[in-house]
Motif scaffolding. Structure first.
Motif, PDB file in Angstrom:
ATOM      1  N   MET A 104       9.121  41.248   0.286  1.00  0.00           N
ATOM      2  CA  MET A 104      10.428  40.597   0.113  1.00  0.00           C
ATOM      3  C   MET A 104      10.279  39.106  -0.079  1.00  0.00           C
ATOM      4  O   MET A 104       9.346  38.511   0.444  1.00  0.00           O
ATOM      5  N   ALA A 112      12.695  37.425   1.280  1.00  0.00           N
ATOM      6  CA  ALA A 112      13.074  37.259   2.688  1.00  0.00           C
ATOM      7  C   ALA A 112      13.565  35.855   3.010  1.00  0.00           C
ATOM      8  O   ALA A 112      13.092  35.217   3.951  1.00  0.00           O
ATOM      9  N   ILE A 164      15.716  32.983   4.581  1.00  0.00           N
ATOM     10  CA  ILE A 164      16.355  32.927   5.902  1.00  0.00           C
ATOM     11  C   ILE A 164      17.880  32.900   5.768  1.00  0.00           C
ATOM     12  O   ILE A 164      18.596  33.470   6.580  1.00  0.00           O
ATOM     13  N   GLY A 165      18.381  32.238   4.739  1.00  0.00           N
ATOM     14  CA  GLY A 165      19.822  32.194   4.513  1.00  0.00           C
ATOM     15  C   GLY A 165      20.201  33.214   3.453  1.00  0.00           C
ATOM     16  O   GLY A 165      19.807  33.081   2.301  1.00  0.00           O
ATOM     17  N   ARG A 219      22.674  39.922   6.169  1.00  0.00           N
ATOM     18  CA  ARG A 219      21.219  40.085   6.303  1.00  0.00           C
ATOM     19  C   ARG A 219      20.784  41.427   5.738  1.00  0.00           C
ATOM     20  O   ARG A 219      19.790  41.548   5.024  1.00  0.00           O
ATOM     21  N   GLU A 241       3.569  42.143   6.265  1.00  0.00           N
ATOM     22  CA  GLU A 241       4.749  42.563   5.508  1.00  0.00           C
ATOM     23  C   GLU A 241       4.547  43.746   4.561  1.00  0.00           C
ATOM     24  O   GLU A 241       3.591  43.774   3.794  1.00  0.00           O
ATOM     25  N   ASP A 250      16.235  44.267   8.498  1.00  0.00           N
ATOM     26  CA  ASP A 250      16.413  43.060   9.310  1.00  0.00           C
ATOM     27  C   ASP A 250      15.041  42.515   9.688  1.00  0.00           C
ATOM     28  O   ASP A 250      14.007  43.003   9.202  1.00  0.00           O
ATOM     29  N   TRP A 251      15.006  41.530  10.589  1.00  0.00           N
ATOM     30  CA  TRP A 251      13.726  40.879  10.918  1.00  0.00           C
ATOM     31  C   TRP A 251      12.900  41.680  11.910  1.00  0.00           C
ATOM     32  O   TRP A 251      11.742  41.352  12.141  1.00  0.00           O
ATOM     33  N   VAL A 252      13.491  42.720  12.503  1.00  0.00           N
ATOM     34  CA  VAL A 252      12.703  43.589  13.374  1.00  0.00           C
ATOM     35  C   VAL A 252      11.975  44.630  12.526  1.00  0.00           C
ATOM     36  O   VAL A 252      10.798  44.910  12.717  1.00  0.00           O
ATOM     37  N   TYR A 302      11.366  44.238   9.368  1.00  0.00           N
ATOM     38  CA  TYR A 302      10.537  43.520   8.390  1.00  0.00           C
ATOM     39  C   TYR A 302      10.121  42.199   9.011  1.00  0.00           C
ATOM     40  O   TYR A 302      10.654  41.137   8.700  1.00  0.00           O
ATOM     41  N   ILE A 348       8.165  38.766   9.998  1.00  0.00           N
ATOM     42  CA  ILE A 348       7.369  37.752   9.305  1.00  0.00           C
ATOM     43  C   ILE A 348       6.654  36.886  10.344  1.00  0.00           C
ATOM     44  O   ILE A 348       6.951  36.956  11.526  1.00  0.00           O
ATOM     45  N   LEU A 349       5.719  36.083   9.868  1.00  0.00           N
ATOM     46  CA  LEU A 349       4.902  35.243  10.746  1.00  0.00           C
ATOM     47  C   LEU A 349       5.790  34.294  11.565  1.00  0.00           C
ATOM     48  O   LEU A 349       6.739  33.719  11.038  1.00  0.00           O
ATOM     49  N   THR A 350       5.447  34.118  12.829  1.00  0.00           N
ATOM     50  CA  THR A 350       6.230  33.223  13.686  1.00  0.00           C
ATOM     51  C   THR A 350       5.402  31.990  14.077  1.00  0.00           C
ATOM     52  O   THR A 350       4.203  31.933  13.822  1.00  0.00           O
ATOM     53  N   TYR A 384      24.511  30.835   9.254  1.00  0.00           N
ATOM     54  CA  TYR A 384      24.415  32.290   9.324  1.00  0.00           C
ATOM     55  C   TYR A 384      23.075  32.693   8.728  1.00  0.00           C
ATOM     56  O   TYR A 384      22.772  32.343   7.579  1.00  0.00           O
ATOM     57  N   GLY A 385      22.280  33.405   9.521  1.00  0.00           N
ATOM     58  CA  GLY A 385      20.996  33.890   9.003  1.00  0.00           C
ATOM     59  C   GLY A 385      20.901  35.392   9.074  1.00  0.00           C
ATOM     60  O   GLY A 385      20.452  36.044   8.138  1.00  0.00           O
ATOM     61  N   CYS A 386      21.327  35.956  10.203  1.00  0.00           N
ATOM     62  CA  CYS A 386      21.193  37.407  10.358  1.00  0.00           C
ATOM     63  C   CYS A 386      22.361  38.050  11.102  1.00  0.00           C
ATOM     64  O   CYS A 386      22.598  39.235  10.947  1.00  0.00           O
ATOM     65  N   GLN A 421      18.343  37.370  15.655  1.00  0.00           N
ATOM     66  CA  GLN A 421      16.915  37.569  15.380  1.00  0.00           C
ATOM     67  C   GLN A 421      16.221  36.360  14.774  1.00  0.00           C
ATOM     68  O   GLN A 421      14.997  36.271  14.786  1.00  0.00           O
ATOM     69  N   TYR A 433      16.977  25.193   5.603  1.00  0.00           N
ATOM     70  CA  TYR A 433      18.073  26.052   6.079  1.00  0.00           C
ATOM     71  C   TYR A 433      17.921  26.394   7.561  1.00  0.00           C
ATOM     72  O   TYR A 433      18.897  26.470   8.290  1.00  0.00           O
ATOM     73  N   ASP A 468       9.242  30.279  18.954  1.00  0.00           N
ATOM     74  CA  ASP A 468       8.756  31.534  18.376  1.00  0.00           C
ATOM     75  C   ASP A 468       9.870  32.458  17.901  1.00  0.00           C
ATOM     76  O   ASP A 468       9.654  33.288  17.016  1.00  0.00           O
ATOM     77  N   ARG A 510      10.809  30.522   6.714  1.00  0.00           N
ATOM     78  CA  ARG A 510      10.135  31.284   5.665  1.00  0.00           C
ATOM     79  C   ARG A 510       9.322  30.387   4.735  1.00  0.00           C
ATOM     80  O   ARG A 510       8.437  30.854   4.038  1.00  0.00           O
TER      81      ARG A 510
END
Lengths: 737, 151
Positions: free
Chosen positions: A332, A334, A336-337, A419, A655, A668-670, A672, A674-676, B36-38, B42, B99, B128, B133
């Motif tokens: 993706m 992916a 954030i917005g 999302r 991913e 969603d982010w769970v 899919y 991504i690196l934190t 607004y992101g999700c 999350q 963003y 964390d 992105r």
């Protein structure tokens, strides 16, 4: 709405008066052939297309490329201010407004500095030459005797005149000659130096700079119903009850396209949720999954394109054959917005669309086709959004907003995807299968190299065609998805970077291009380059290991391009390659590519630690050297290389879009991840600056090398060769078993 | 109807009780920074402070924080001048698209309020749950550490 204000204020001062500039003696015909104009100046040679000297001491720069967070506005401002010799604070930039700026196509492919940056530099030099010659006439002095400082032109006798006094509000209606000299490096204040990004203060202060933050007068909120799965058909929707919900202005239905417009955003969300729960869809019973897609690819009708056909015909029969296969899943963008747009149908029948699209002109044209109006009746204006990294939902939400706007003339309709919409409906970076084969001699040296790649399309951007827009395919009279084509040389698409830069005795590269889709796919940062470089550079390490050679030395055997060698060597030195001492469970790897074979040279070296018990790969550090030609914004290039490394680590470690016939499961982010922050390693980037050489785009240079460096580091650490992205703990453990 | 105290100012809000704070801030009060992101708590793009604690405004009902001190990115600066932390993000050029930045600065502010001299590791762990992105994480960590150094 802001669109109109901006347009009026900008056009107000410009009048129709053209200045009859004549700055060269004699006619063009007597001159030697004009030099080729650089970049997009070729298509738009008129100075007034790019620059306006306003009466109030301000200069407006108009560009077709747009800000995506890559810092392009600042970089072109640096070039413009230097060549015009003005303070950078005098610049206002209009970008990506289809009624105002030169059409520079799509902001993608690492083309912005080569095509827009070089055009801006030259056109600013042209403008300066014109202004100085006007000043010479005004001051009665020889042009060569004049000096310029921040837009004020001075004669030796002390008399002076400003740019703004010379042309206040009039247009520079003159064609670029390509002959205006670029100022020498030592005269520059900005290009090549660190200039803080112009957009960052607004972003840390919470100013209104993102499209998501626009609130035009009378704005209403729209949401669009998306089906549960690809190809699903709406069979039943009794929307009457939803029409009565609080704040609902209208339900718009056209075929399988359903949208709701409400006064308040929360009302639109509530109505949308209700529609979603009562809509009944007919979902196709068959479809591929993220696991079956590679076998599916091998069975599809394909277009075979041999892009390099130089086999070594003298390979001895007893030469060894080594083969490998590599897989890249759907990835993706992916953002954030989630994608956002605002549409407005005005009293003249023009649909205005505020959008963060990378392709305002072509998206506007596609929307016009969808609406059945002339393309002049759709006006797109770029407003910054969340980083997109390619063709995400931006264009589709623009189409959604344009469609809903038709139902409420005079009212701006704002839509932000959820999302879930963004994750499930954006067009992904295509899954790819790459098979490599080498014939090697007894010492392990390469005699012949073959690469075959299978991929669906990396290019379903709007391109002026309604069928590329999600909404248009759902209408009662639907537009069909155009049959995709694979972009050819020199940039390529699925096969971008599939031809190795190494000079092997023989090399054959074939693209098995599939026009069918298993999942929606389009341009994602680097297109096929990520997977192709990952495969080539992984395979190089596999061959080096068989030859018992050092991976850097082995590459240098085949790498003849001096700039490539320098980048590879510097990266190795940055890691401490030669003196590296291996600790248990740790290892280092390297990867290299010149993006597209014609843009930035970049190598990445990585050190990892692999936990054998858990299969978890920890990236300890990453280093990278890059040669992007002449560097205008050093920190901007470093930011791109560094960000590319992080994004590629995320792709490569974590991913993969999961899907089956019932729909996309990565919603969603769970589902899919991504690196934190805690997983991002220390990263060092160094640039090899090449003043005077062309700008080479840098936004997509580091992803391929990073993926390969990671795989090579894991192999070095624990002896396990990972060929299937992503390298999840389960896969690492399986490879170790 | 909740009374919201945002960045020191009190607002009577005409929104349904269960309306998420994010929508009240953005739409009723025209506050730009929380994003607004999700909508699922999350990603952290919507993070604001409530009585100094980081809160995901997309899943927090406005009525639940009525009368409490709500701080957004706009509330960190004074008289158009960026705060130390905001200035550090400018100095480190700590973003690409930006963003996610509002939520990240707010989460970092909560950390610094509680732990004025965090380590690199502590900053990363605190952030964390905030997603970026573009890959500007290291720059953001440097910005937080710089602000701590200068604080």
């Amino acid at each position: 709405m802001t669109i109109e204000t901006t347009r009026r204020s900008l056009l107000a001062g410009s009048g129709a008066l053209a200045l009859g500039f004549s700055i060269t003696g004699g006619s063009q015909a007597q001159q030697p052939a004009a030099p080729a104009l650089p970049g997009d100046l070729k298509q738009h040679p008129k100075v007034s297309s790019w620059l306006r000297i306003e009466g109030d001491g301000r200069v407006r720069l108009l560009i077709g490329k747009v800000e995506l967070g890559q810092g392009i506005l600042t970089a072109v401002a640096q070039l413009c201010a230097d060549e015009l010799d003005i303070d950078i604070k005098r610049l206002d930039i209009t970008s990506g407004d289809t009624q105002l700026v030169p059409d520079e196509g799509v902001t993608a492919g690492s083309f912005s500095m080569p095509n827009c940056g070089s055009a801006v530099r030259q056109v600013s030099a042209e403008a300066r030459q014109i202004l100085v010659s006007l000043a010479a006439a005004k001051l009665g002095a020889d042009a060569a005797s004049l000096t310029v400082a921040d837009g004020t032109v001075k004669a030796p006798n002390g008399a002076s005149v400003t740019y703004w006094a010379l042309v206040a509000g009039r247009e520079l209606e003159v064609e670029s000659t390509g002959k205006a000299p670029i100022r020498p490096r030592e005269a520059r204040r900005y290009a090549g130096k660190h200039v803080p990004r112009l957009d960052i203060p607004a972003k840390v202060m919470g100013d209104q700079i993102f499209i998501q933050d626009l609130r035009p007068q009378g704005m209403v909120h729209g949401r669009v119903l998306r089906p549960p799965a690809y190809g699903a058909k709406l069979v039943k929707l009794e929307a009457a009850e939803v029409e009565k919900m609080p704040g609902v202005v209208k339900i718009v239905r056209n075929g399988d396209f359903v949208g709701v417009i409400a006064e308040q955003e929360v009302q639109a969300l509530n109505a949308h949720a209700r529609l979603q729960s009562i809509a009944q869809w007919d979902v196709p019973k068959t479809g591929e999954t993220q696991d079956t897609v590679y076998d599916w690819m091998l069975k599809q009708p394909e277009k075979l394109i041999v892009i390099k056909d130089q086999p070594n015909k003298t390979v001895p029969a007893d030469a060894q054959t080594i083969e490998a296969a590599y897989k890249r899943p759907y990835h993706m963008h992916a953002s954030i917005g989630p994608s956002t747009a605002i549409g407005l149908l005005d009293a003249q029948g023009v649909t205005h669309v505020d959008t963060h699209s990378q392709s305002v002109f072509e998206t506007g044209q596609a929307i016009a086709e969808m609406l059945g109006v002339d393309k002049a009746k759709v006006h797109c204006r770029h407003v910054q959004g969340s980083g997109c990294y390619g063709h995400n939902g931006a264009d589709d939400v623009a189409a959604d907003a344009a469609l809903l706007a038709q139902a409420v003339p005079g009212k701006p309709v704002r839509i932000q995807w959820s999302r879930n919409d963004e994750h499930k409906w954006e067009p992904y970076g295509s899954a790819m299968l790459i098979k490599t084969k080498a014939r090697v001699d007894a010492k392990g040296d390469i005699l012949d190299w073959t690469l075959d790649l299978w991929s669906t399309s990396h290019g379903t951007r709007p391109g002026g065609k309604a069928g590329n827009l999600l909404a248009a395919r759902m209408l009662e009279k639907p537009f069909a998805l155009p049959t995709p084509i694979n972009g050819g040389p020199p940039n390529y698409a699925a096969d971008r970077n599939a031809i190795a830069l190494y000079e092997f005795p023989g090399q054959t590269v074939s693209t098995h291009f599939l026009t069918n889709f298993a999942a929606r796919a389009s341009s994602t940062r680097g297109l096929g380059a990520y997977a192709n470089v990952f495969s080539i550079e992984s395979f190089m390490d596999e061959l080096a290991a068989r030859a018992k050679a050092d991976p850097v030395e082995y590459r240098l055997r085949y790498l003849k391009d001096e700039r490539a060698r320098a980048v590879l060597q510097k990266t190795a030195d940055m890691l401490g390659w030669a003196k590296y001492e291996k600790a248990p469970g740790r290892g280092r790897g390297i990867g290299f590519a010149r993006y597209k074979g014609l843009a930035t040279y970049c190598a990445v070296a990585i050190e990892v630690e692999v936990n054998r018990a858990s299969g978890v790969v920890r990236v300890l550090r990453a280093v990278s050297a890059a040669d992007a030609g002449e560097v205008v914004a050093p920190d901007g290039v470093k930011n791109q290389i560094e960000g590319g490394i992080v994004q590629s680590l995320s792709w490569t470690l974590k991913e993969a879009v999961r899907f089956d016939a019932s729909g996309v499961k990565s919603s969603d982010w769970v589902s899919y991840p991504i690196l934190t922050f805690s997983e991002v390693p220390p990263i060092t980037v160094e640039l090899i600056d090449k003043p005077g050489l062309p700008f080479l785009g840098a936004g997509e240079a580091s992803q391929g090398p990073t993926g390969a460096a990671l795989a090579n580091a894991i192999a070095d650490a624990v002896g396990a060769r990972l060929r299937d992205v992503p390298f999840t703990p389960v896969r690492v453990k399986a490879a170790l078993a | 109807m909740p009374v919201l105290k945002v960045n020191g100012r009190t607002h009577d809000v005409q929104a349904a009780e269960d309306t998420p704070l994010l929508y009240v801030l953005r739409n009723d009060l025209a506050v730009n920074s929380p994003k607004y992101g999700c909508g699922l708590a999350q990603c952290g793009a919507c993070t604001v402070l409530v009585d100094g604690q980081p809160v995901r405004s997309c899943v927090t009902a406005a009525s639940a924080v009525a009368g409490r001190d709500i701080t957004t990115l706009e509330g960190l600066s004074a008289g158009g001048k960026p705060s130390k932390l905001q200035q550090a993000f400018i100095d480190e050029q700590a973003m690409q698209c930006g963003y996610c930045v509002s939520g990240i600065i707010m989460r970092a502010q909560a950390l610094l309020d509680q732990n004025p001299k965090p380590t690199d590791r502590e900053v990363r762990l605190a952030l964390d749950g905030n997603l970026c992105r573009c890959g500007a994480q290291n720059r953001m960590v440097r910005a937080v550490l710089r602000a701590a150094q200068e604080g």
